[in-house]
Design a protein around this motif. Structure first.
Motif, mmCIF file in Angstrom:
data_model
loop_
_atom_site.group_PDB
_atom_site.id
_atom_site.type_symbol
_atom_site.label_atom_id
_atom_site.label_comp_id
_atom_site.label_asym_id
_atom_site.label_seq_id
_atom_site.Cartn_x
_atom_site.Cartn_y
_atom_site.Cartn_z
ATOM 1 N N VAL A 348 -6.218 -12.411 -14.389
ATOM 2 C CA VAL A 348 -5.030 -11.587 -14.173
ATOM 3 C C VAL A 348 -3.838 -12.494 -13.891
ATOM 4 O O VAL A 348 -3.995 -13.693 -13.602
ATOM 5 C CB VAL A 348 -5.227 -10.613 -12.994
ATOM 6 N N VAL A 349 -2.646 -11.942 -13.987
ATOM 7 C CA VAL A 349 -1.448 -12.673 -13.601
ATOM 8 C C VAL A 349 -1.578 -13.059 -12.128
ATOM 9 O O VAL A 349 -1.964 -12.221 -11.291
ATOM 10 C CB VAL A 349 -0.191 -11.803 -13.826
ATOM 11 N N PRO A 350 -1.306 -14.322 -11.772
ATOM 12 C CA PRO A 350 -1.520 -14.761 -10.386
ATOM 13 C C PRO A 350 -0.889 -13.869 -9.324
ATOM 14 O O PRO A 350 -1.464 -13.683 -8.240
ATOM 15 C CB PRO A 350 -0.888 -16.161 -10.381
ATOM 16 N N ALA A 351 0.259 -13.274 -9.620
ATOM 17 C CA ALA A 351 0.937 -12.443 -8.634
ATOM 18 C C ALA A 351 0.139 -11.199 -8.257
ATOM 19 O O ALA A 351 0.381 -10.593 -7.205
ATOM 20 C CB ALA A 351 2.319 -12.031 -9.159
ATOM 21 N N THR A 352 -0.825 -10.838 -9.113
ATOM 22 C CA THR A 352 -1.606 -9.618 -8.843
ATOM 23 C C THR A 352 -2.999 -9.911 -8.295
ATOM 24 O O THR A 352 -3.770 -8.981 -8.042
ATOM 25 C CB THR A 352 -1.748 -8.778 -10.132
ATOM 26 N N GLN A 353 -3.332 -11.188 -8.125
ATOM 27 C CA GLN A 353 -4.686 -11.540 -7.695
ATOM 28 C C GLN A 353 -5.043 -10.916 -6.346
ATOM 29 O O GLN A 353 -6.098 -10.284 -6.192
ATOM 30 C CB GLN A 353 -4.850 -13.062 -7.609
ATOM 31 N N GLN A 354 -4.171 -11.105 -5.348
ATOM 32 C CA GLN A 354 -4.488 -10.591 -4.018
ATOM 33 C C GLN A 354 -4.585 -9.072 -4.021
ATOM 34 O O GLN A 354 -5.481 -8.491 -3.392
ATOM 35 C CB GLN A 354 -3.415 -11.040 -3.026
ATOM 36 N N GLU A 355 -3.689 -8.412 -4.770
ATOM 37 C CA GLU A 355 -3.732 -6.953 -4.852
ATOM 38 C C GLU A 355 -5.035 -6.476 -5.482
ATOM 39 O O GLU A 355 -5.640 -5.494 -5.026
ATOM 40 C CB GLU A 355 -2.538 -6.455 -5.663
ATOM 41 N N LEU A 356 -5.490 -7.198 -6.523
ATOM 42 C CA LEU A 356 -6.736 -6.813 -7.188
ATOM 43 C C LEU A 356 -7.922 -6.990 -6.246
ATOM 44 O O LEU A 356 -8.793 -6.107 -6.138
ATOM 45 C CB LEU A 356 -6.931 -7.641 -8.455
#
Length: 378
Positions: A348-356
């Motif tokens: 995934v795009v790194p900016a969404t990793q924590q959210e995922l």
């Protein structure tokens, strides 16, 4: 547009399926009646019949061509492609003749020796960059060319109307057309296709006599490297022989770097710099591989999820990711040895990793060593 396809293997049959789906009039011809009939039964087109005079010296048995073809596509094995092209140019004096062979320079030179200048103007070499490890019409797919590069080799002397016909046909399959000089094409495919095939085969060959307990340790890395090692030896012998000069040049460079690695290993711990250099140069080359849709390479974050090996689990995972409104950029799956577990890597795009990770953990998914846990957030 009426298209006649000579050769009903993987590429020929897949092309027939793709064009038939777009309502093109497709006729099929093959020296093997069984292969020809199979492709027709699968929906790739109708069996060619022209009153008993076809390009291979035989006669059709059913169907009809509804008039001479506008384009003849040669999808035969590489070792007979040149003669089949020349015969097609003679048999169909008004048609544009193209092919799907993976080597262009030597093929063009062979055709040039067989036909006159006027006939040569009707020949346009092509190479759809698509394929599978499996061969034959039974492996054909109508979407084989979708979003794949389709190389067309033409020059300033190529009639624009004929070039336009071939471009239109290629784009009808869903492919992305690229125009290249034959020699540039052959140098390119040596690096991105032909040498990778050789290397994959050589790595896989090292497993022939390995003890089963060693092979049982194989993970996704080995599978990634050796996936294309299952390819057809007869076909690849012809491809490599046809592009021998370019393939040899790349293999010589590869041998030089491999010798440096071997020398470093012989020297032991004192030569770690050479080993690090080899891996770093590989990183540099890997970073040049195009990203999605041919865009610039993009670094993605990888989230690893452990899932039970049960029906419907993977579908549930992707539904949960979709509910989080996060786009999956890439995906791969491995299987844990001796356990009914799947190891899923989602890019995934790194900016969404924590959210995922937060979202999946809240839904009960198992994420080993998540970034959230490392940061003490969870």
């Amino acid at each position: 547009m009426r298209i006649h396809i000579i050769g009903t293997g993987l590429l020929g049959a897949s092309l027939g399926l793709a064009l038939s789906a777009q309502k093109y009039q497709v006729s099929l011809e093959d020296t093997s009646p069984t292969a020809q009939q199979l492709a027709a039964d699968l929906g790739a087109g109708t069996i060619f019949a022209d009153g008993g005079n076809d390009c291979n010296g035989g006669s059709g048995s059913e169907g009809g061509n509804g008039g001479d073809p506008q384009i003849v596509v040669i999808a035969t094995p590489p070792d007979v492609a040149a003669q089949t092209i020349a015969t097609a140019l003679e048999t169909y004096p008004d048609a544009t003749v193209t092919d799907v062979a993976s080597v262009k320079t030597s093929l063009l030179e062979s055709v040039r020796e067989l036909v006159g200048r006027s006939e040569l103007d009707r020949y346009i070499g092509c190479h759809p960059m698509a394929g599978r490890e499996k061969s034959g019409a039974i492996a054909a797919r109508s979407d084989l060319f979708t979003a794949r590069p389709w190389v067309i080799c033409s020059d300033e002397n190529t009639p624009h109307n004929r070039l336009g016909e071939v471009v239109t046909m290629a784009e009808a399959t869903g492919a992305s057309v690229i125009h290249l000089d034959p020699r540039i094409h052959d140098a390119a495919v040596a690096k991105v296709s032909h040498v990778p095939q050789v290397v994959a085969s050589l790595v896989a060959s090292q497993l022939r006599h390995a003890p089963l307990e060693e092979v049982a340790l194989a993970g996704q890395g080995l599978r990634d490297v050796t996936r294309i090692a299952a390819s057809d030896p007869r076909l690849w012998t012809q491809i490599l022989a046809g592009n021998s000069e370019e393939v040899r040049s790349v293999l010589l460079d590869l041998r030089t770097e491999l010798d440096e690695v071997i020398t470093a290993l012989e020297m032991g711990p004192g030569a770690t710099g050479a080993l690090a250099k080899a891996i770093a140069l590989g990183n540099e080359g890997y970073d040049r591989i195009p990203g999605k849709h041919g865009q610039a390479p993009t670094k993605y974050a990888v989230v690893t999820i452990l899932i039970p090996d049960t029906p419907g689990t993977l579908a549930t995972l992707f539904k949960d990711i979709g509910d989080l409104n996060i786009n999956v950029e890439d995906f791969r799956m491995d299987h844990a040895p001796d356990q009914k577990l799947g190891i899923v890597d989602v890019s995934v795009v790194p900016a969404t990793q924590q959210e995922l990770e937060t979202g999946l953990l809240s839904k009960g998914w198992q994420i080993p060593e998540s970034a959230i846990e490392k940061e003490g957030i969870a």
